[in-house]
Each structure stands twice: as structure tokens, then as C-alpha cells.
Enzyme design. Structure first.
Site, PDB file in Angstrom:
ATOM      1  N   ASP A   1      44.439  45.644  52.175  1.00 40.34           N
ATOM      2  CA  ASP A   1      43.219  45.216  52.860  1.00 40.34           C
ATOM      3  C   ASP A   1      42.956  46.162  54.021  1.00 40.34           C
ATOM      4  O   ASP A   1      43.636  47.184  54.164  1.00 40.34           O
ATOM      5  CB  ASP A   1      43.383  43.778  53.358  1.00 40.34           C
ATOM      6  CG  ASP A   1      44.272  43.719  54.580  1.00 40.34           C
ATOM      7  OD1 ASP A   1      45.215  44.523  54.653  1.00 40.34           O
ATOM      8  OD2 ASP A   1      44.012  42.886  55.466  1.00 40.34           O
TER       9      ASP A   1
ATOM     10  N   TYR B   1      42.857  43.056  45.618  1.00 39.36           N
ATOM     11  CA  TYR B   1      43.468  42.506  46.829  1.00 39.36           C
ATOM     12  C   TYR B   1      43.747  41.010  46.664  1.00 39.36           C
ATOM     13  O   TYR B   1      44.874  40.540  46.861  1.00 39.36           O
ATOM     14  CB  TYR B   1      42.599  42.733  48.088  1.00 39.36           C
ATOM     15  CG  TYR B   1      43.067  41.808  49.171  1.00 39.36           C
ATOM     16  CD1 TYR B   1      44.218  42.099  49.882  1.00 39.36           C
ATOM     17  CD2 TYR B   1      42.448  40.575  49.383  1.00 39.36           C
ATOM     18  CE1 TYR B   1      44.742  41.212  50.788  1.00 39.36           C
ATOM     19  CE2 TYR B   1      42.967  39.674  50.286  1.00 39.36           C
ATOM     20  CZ  TYR B   1      44.107  39.990  50.994  1.00 39.36           C
ATOM     21  OH  TYR B   1      44.642  39.095  51.862  1.00 39.36           O
TER      22      TYR B   1
ATOM     23  N   GLU C   1      41.855  33.058  51.009  1.00 40.72           N
ATOM     24  CA  GLU C   1      41.578  34.459  50.691  1.00 40.72           C
ATOM     25  C   GLU C   1      40.087  34.710  50.504  1.00 40.72           C
ATOM     26  O   GLU C   1      39.556  35.724  50.959  1.00 40.72           O
ATOM     27  CB  GLU C   1      42.341  34.895  49.436  1.00 40.72           C
ATOM     28  CG  GLU C   1      43.856  34.894  49.592  1.00 40.72           C
ATOM     29  CD  GLU C   1      44.328  35.696  50.781  1.00 40.72           C
ATOM     30  OE1 GLU C   1      43.629  36.642  51.204  1.00 40.72           O
ATOM     31  OE2 GLU C   1      45.403  35.369  51.317  1.00 40.72           O
TER      32      GLU C   1
END
Length: 344
Positions: free
Chosen positions: A149, A131, A46
Site C-alpha cells: 500500500d 492489496y 480494508e
DNA sequence: AAAGCGGGGCC
DNA sequence: GGCCCAGCTTT
């Protein structure tokens, strides 16, 4: 437009979830971070993928190199900042590497090596916003936490023909509410993954492939034939042009480097600037342009005579032993590699 | 609310 | 060339 006006709440939402997830079961790609439930392995992906394409992270080996160098929280926490930046170099946004490193130290020191499963605790970790927190909690623990996103903003913007700009506060608020409303309680992991996969392969930024989309019948923009007008975004500021001249000083097969000051590429090394070097007396080696944040930089690289070297603070690196180079900004690395090849 | 922060791949 | 990318932090 309110969700209630568009879809008759419950049934349509269930249909959307079912169509999306079953499409994903057939078409989802098997990324390394989808093969694991390890929150560390997932968080690494991520962080690397923030504002960065999957192809770059995967094909250029960043993810594999990082996981090989720092397989767990413990190894990462025990590394030096320079080691961390060396593995990250070339990916950009270098604070991400430092945040990940600091997170590893917090996990090992304050959490006994176990990643927290509480949203607010995750959000308190450095470099992890809404996020990324939702991504780790849903992907690693299958918690029902929404994510939003660039892909998902584009999808929702088209399905619900959202007129607000998706990068403004109002639009973002609306989109997050949609992400919460549409998210199922069960199998949030598949649902969140499916949305991103859809944005990546079907609901493309350019012309989307609506004929192959599992939810096109529920999409207002597709139905109305106006997908190209969504999402709405803020006007882009056009890049400011500027010029930069740097020097290559060579001594005994070594090149002189200085360290980046300021906030840009902090901690990395670079070729020294030539503010007080008379470039007319030096030979220009190469010239090219690169972009950084909102600037378009024309970089000129000169071969300079040693007598012009006034800078005190710096290091010398061996030209022919690339594995000994410290982390370098991409343009300077390219210039040095070019010089190294040309010299042979 | 807006700016700053990298770099590459693709059009 | 410009656009966009599994965003976040700071001002």
C-alpha cells in the site's frame, strides 16, 4: 538496485523481519479489525480504508456504524443499495460500498457464507485488488501473501532508494517483488501489519522519525540522509477550476432533491442545479469551495422561488427530520444543514 | 499507461 | 491553497 546487491540475502532479511516484528509487538495499535479473525470484519475495514485515513474511518464512526448495521455477510447481502449508501455516505468513493455489497451476495449465494481462502478466488471478487486480497488472507488466515500500500511503498522506496516512480508500472513491479521477497513464511500477519504501522507512525510522508525506527540501520535513504527525496512520484496534475450553482426549493418545510446521474456520486441525492434559473433574481444563501477528483468546485447555493422549479424527477425531504434524509453528497448535505440552522 | 472516482485532515 | 490517504476499475 537489486536486493542481492544491497543485502546479503538470507541473513539480513531475517534480521529485518525480526526487528520489525518485535518493534510491532511493543508499538502496534489495537484497532477493532486487529482484534478479530473474521474475514468479513477485516474486509469491511480494508474497503473503507482504501485511500482513506484510519482516523476518519474510526473517529467519525463509519466502521462502528457499518458493523452495527450489517454485522455479517448475510445482513449486508439482504440490504438494499440505498441502505448501503446511506451508511457509507460521507466516506466517498461510493463504488466501494457497492462492491462490498456485491461481494456479500457472492459469499452468501456462491460460497455458502464462507469467505474463500484461495488468492485467485479472492481477487475475482469485486473491488478487491492485489492489496486487499493479500490483506484479508494474511490478517484473517495468517497466509503468507504480500501486501503493498502507500505506506509500504514509501518504506521500501526509502530503504532501497528506489529511483523509479512508485506510481508507475515499473516501480510498482519492483516494489511488489520486494514485498514478496521480504515476507516471512511464518507470521505474515504480524509482518504485514508491522510494515503498515511503521509507515503510519515512523516512516512518515514528510520527515520520517528515523531516530525511532527499528530498521533505520538497514535503510539506505536514512543512512545517506536523503529520505526527503523518496519516494519519487509522478507530477501531479493541477485541479481544474469550475463553478456550480444549486437551488434550495422549500415547500411546507421540505426541500427538493434530485438524484445524481453519471458516474460521480452515483446513487446519491443532491440539490437541483440551476442551469435555467435566473440567479440574479434569487438570494444567494452561501458559497464555498470543495474538491472532487481533479476539480476544484466553487459551489453557490441559492434560495429559489418555487415558480422556477421545472425539474420533474425528484423527491421532497423534511428539513427537520435528518434521519429521514436519503444519502446525500457531502457538499449538499452541508448546504442543507447550514440552511436549516440559519432558518431557525 | 492514464484517467476517474470523495472527502477530510493536516501543513 | 496543495498533499496524502490500508486502491480499484475502466478506458
Amino acid at each position: 538496485m537489486d536486493l542481492e546487491e544491497t543485502w546479503d540475502q538470507y541473513e539480513t532479511i531475517k534480521t529485518f523481519q525480526r526487528l520489525l516484528i518485535s518493534w510491532y509487538r511493543k508499538n502496534g495499535r489495537d484497532y477493532p479489525w486487529r482484534k478479530t479473525r473474521d474475514p468479513y470484519a477485516i474486509l469491511v475495514s480494508e474497503m473503507m480504508l482504501q485511500q482513506t485515513r484510519i482516523a476518519v474511518v474510526l473517529n467519525r464512526g463509519f466502521y462502528a456504524r457499518w458493523m452495527n448495521a450489517f454485522p455479517t455477510w448475510t445482513e449486508l447481502a439482504g440490504a438494499t443499495e440505498e441502505e448501503v449508501l446511506t451508511v457509507w455516505q460521507g466516506l466517498g468513493y461510493y463504488n466501494r460500498a457497492r462492491y462490498l455489497w456485491r461481494t456479500a451476495q457472492i459469499i452468501t449465494h456462491d460460497y455458502g457464507g464462507k469467505f474463500p481462502q484461495n488468492l485467485n478466488e479472492v481477487l475475482a471478487l469485486p473491488g478487491i485488488g492485489r492489496y486487499s486480497a493479500g490483506a484479508v488472507l494474511s490478517f484473517a488466515f495468517d497466509q503468507s501473501v504480500p501486501i503493498l500500500d502507500g505506506n509500504i511503498k514509501r518504506i521500501f522506496s526509502r530503504i532501497f532508494v528506489i529511483e523509479e516512480r512508485i506510481d508507475d508500472y515499473i516501480g510498482e513491479k519492483k516494489l511488489w517483488t520486494l514485498a514478496e521477497t521480504l515476507l516471512p513464511t511464518l507470521d505474515a500477519r504480524s509482518f504485514n501489519s508491522a510494515l503498515m504501522e511503521l509507515g503510519q507512525t515512523i516512516c512518515l510522508p514528510g520527515t520520517p522519525l528515523c531516530a525511532s525506527c527499528p530498521v533505520s540501520s538497514l535503510c539506505m535513504a536514512s543512512t545517506l540522509g536523503v529520505t526527503n527525496f523518496y519516494p519519487k512520484k509522478r507530477e501531479k496534475i493541477h485541479p481544474t477550476l469550475c463553478e456550480e450553482t444549486v437551488a434550495i426549493f422549500e415547500k411546507d418545510g421540505q426541500i427538493f432533491l434530485t438524484q445524481e446521474g453519471g458516474s460521480r456520486r452515483r446513487g446519491l441525492w443532491r440539490l437541483p442545479g440551476t442551469s435555467d434559473l435566473d440567479t440574479s433574481k434569487s438570494r444567494e444563501l452561501i458559497e464555498f469551495s470543495y474538491s472532487i477528483t481533479r476539480y476544484r468546485v466553487r459551489l453557490r447555493v441559492f434560495l429559489a422561488d418555487l415558480q422556477h422549479l421545472t425539474e420533474q424527477n425528484g423527491i421532497w425531504i423534511p428539513l427537520n427530520a435528518q434521519e429521514q434524509w436519503p444519502p446525500l453528497g457531502a457538499p449538499y448535505r452541508k448546504a442543507i444543514e447550514y440552511y436549516s440552522q440559519q432558518r431557525d
